[in-house]
Write an enzyme that holds these catalytic residues in place. Structure first.
Site, short mmCIF file in Angstrom:
data_model
loop_
_atom_site.label_atom_id
_atom_site.label_comp_id
_atom_site.label_asym_id
_atom_site.label_seq_id
_atom_site.Cartn_x
_atom_site.Cartn_y
_atom_site.Cartn_z
N TRP A 189 0.83 -1.21 0.00
CA TRP A 189 0.00 0.00 0.00
C TRP A 189 0.86 1.25 0.00
CZ3 TRP A 189 -4.26 -1.27 -1.93
CH2 TRP A 189 -4.83 -2.53 -1.65
N ASP B 101 -1.61 6.59 6.47
CA ASP B 101 -2.69 5.70 6.05
C ASP B 101 -2.92 4.72 7.20
OD1 ASP B 101 -4.36 3.76 4.99
OD2 ASP B 101 -3.09 3.30 3.26
N LYS C 194 -12.36 -1.95 7.68
CA LYS C 194 -11.60 -2.83 8.57
C LYS C 194 -12.16 -2.76 9.99
CE LYS C 194 -8.44 -3.00 5.17
NZ LYS C 194 -8.10 -4.15 4.33
#
Length: 365
Positions: A106, A176, A200
């Site tokens: 990511w 992030d 999540k």
């Protein structure tokens, strides 16, 4: 009338498990939301009924994360992946650089997008070690004049997580936190911007939370499309256009659930307990299970490991699925095994999986 259903052991990496009590409340309110005669999905986003939901979700997030008055909360769309572009588009000024700490897939994607808008570089990287660890704070190399420093707090694919964050002084720190936000207390004041896809720990997919320092908003470029300006959403309380109303409603209910459990300290204690059940099993297996992350960088959210051979791994995953454990396959890019133990995954699920791991080792050693 509630349907009686058999709930599975849900270890999916995202979208992930939601608290059963939140799902039950959504079920109860689905047709008639609090006497409106409509579902929350049917409410006008300009109505008082919806604005109450919207504003309460913002207030709850501020309370739980102890967000200071220097920051504000935005509800956006496009997932964390759109933030990879929005951040440099808004804040990577001409003549400045941005540092990216490379700890997994990511951060690589965020770096690739940022290159489209300006000069970026690796402030640190653990790629040579196959992303098995998080860089130490003294390994970070960035400049005092940088536009910002970007990191990914938890790496879902490789199973690593930051334990401490750097104090970057005048350099805006951007993170992030898609896969570990709300999993433990954090000092929000350290960060100029935090962003997180909701799917999540916060709720269903479709909502992206951005926590942004107000003075950073003032530094943003203005010659960019309206919907890609943070200031557009800030000035309109994230109601410039129709927001993902059902997702924000669900996010608010998840926040209420966290509060009822005792807040982030209680959540963190539970997450430690769940992760330890699996890591202790890996460490006691004499190499039958091989953890991917180094012990000092292990994630409490995504627990990654391999078995000694591909054939044994395949058998393990097949039997895990047959035993009712869903989502245990590692990410398609690296394979292996992964247990995602997000907030809503109960301790009992990790205990059951620990027992399965021990039994499988006994039968296959």
């Amino acid at each position: 009338m509630k349907l009686q259903v058999q709930r599975t052991y849900n270890f999916n990496a995202g979208p992930s498990a939601l608290p059963i009590s939140v799902l039950e409340k959504a079920q109860e309110e689905l047709i008639d939301f609090r006497g409106t005669g409509m579902s929350v999905m049917e409410l006008s986003h300009r109505s008082k009924a919806y604005e109450d939901v919207h504003n309460q979700a913002i207030a709850s997030l501020k309370e739980l994360l102890s967000i200071p008055d220097t920051h504000e909360v935005l509800f956006l769309q496009g997932g964390a992946s759109l933030q990879f572009s929005m951040i440099p588009m808004n804040f990577l000024q001409t003549g400045k650089k941005a540092g990216y700490v490379m700890t997994g897939s990511w951060s690589e994607k965020a770096f690739t997008e940022a290159k489209l808008f300006g000069e970026v570089y690796h402030a640190a990287s653990t790629k040579e070690g196959n992303y098995r660890s998080i860089p130490t704070l003294d390994q970070l190399q960035y400049n005092s004049t940088d536009a910002y420093l970007h990191l990914t707090s938890n790496n879902t694919i490789y199973g690593t997580q930051w334990k401490d964050f750097p104090d970057t002084g005048d350099v805006p720190l951007i993170a992030d936190m898609s896969s570990d936000i709300l999993s433990k207390p954090i000092d929000v004041s350290k960060f100029a911007l935090i962003y997180a896809g909701a799917q999540k720990n916060l709720g269903p997919s479709g909502v992206t939370v951005v926590i942004i320092r107000k003075d950073l908003l003032e530094q943003a470029h203005t010659a960019i499309p309206t919907m890609l300006k943070y200031s557009t959403h800030s000035k309109n309380n994230s109601l410039y256009n129709t927001p993902p109303t059902f997702g924000i409603y669900m996010l608010g209910e998840v926040l209420n659930w966290v509060r009822e459990l005792g807040g982030l300290s209680a959540i963190a204690e539970q997450n430690e307990k769940k992760a330890n059940l699996i890591y202790e099993t890996i460490d006691a297996s004499n190499g039958f299970y091989i953890g991917h992350a180094t012990p000092d960088s292990r994630s409490l959210m995504n627990l990654t490991f391999n078995l000694a051979s591909k054939d044994l791994e395949k058998k393990f995953l097949e039997q895990a699925k047959q035993s009712g454990f869903v989502g245990v396959n590692g990410h398609r890019s690296i394979g292996g095994c992964r247990v995602s133990a997000y907030n809503a995954v109960p301790v009992e699920a990790c205990q059951a999986f620990k027992e399965f791991m021990i039994q499988f080792q006994t039968e296959n050693s």
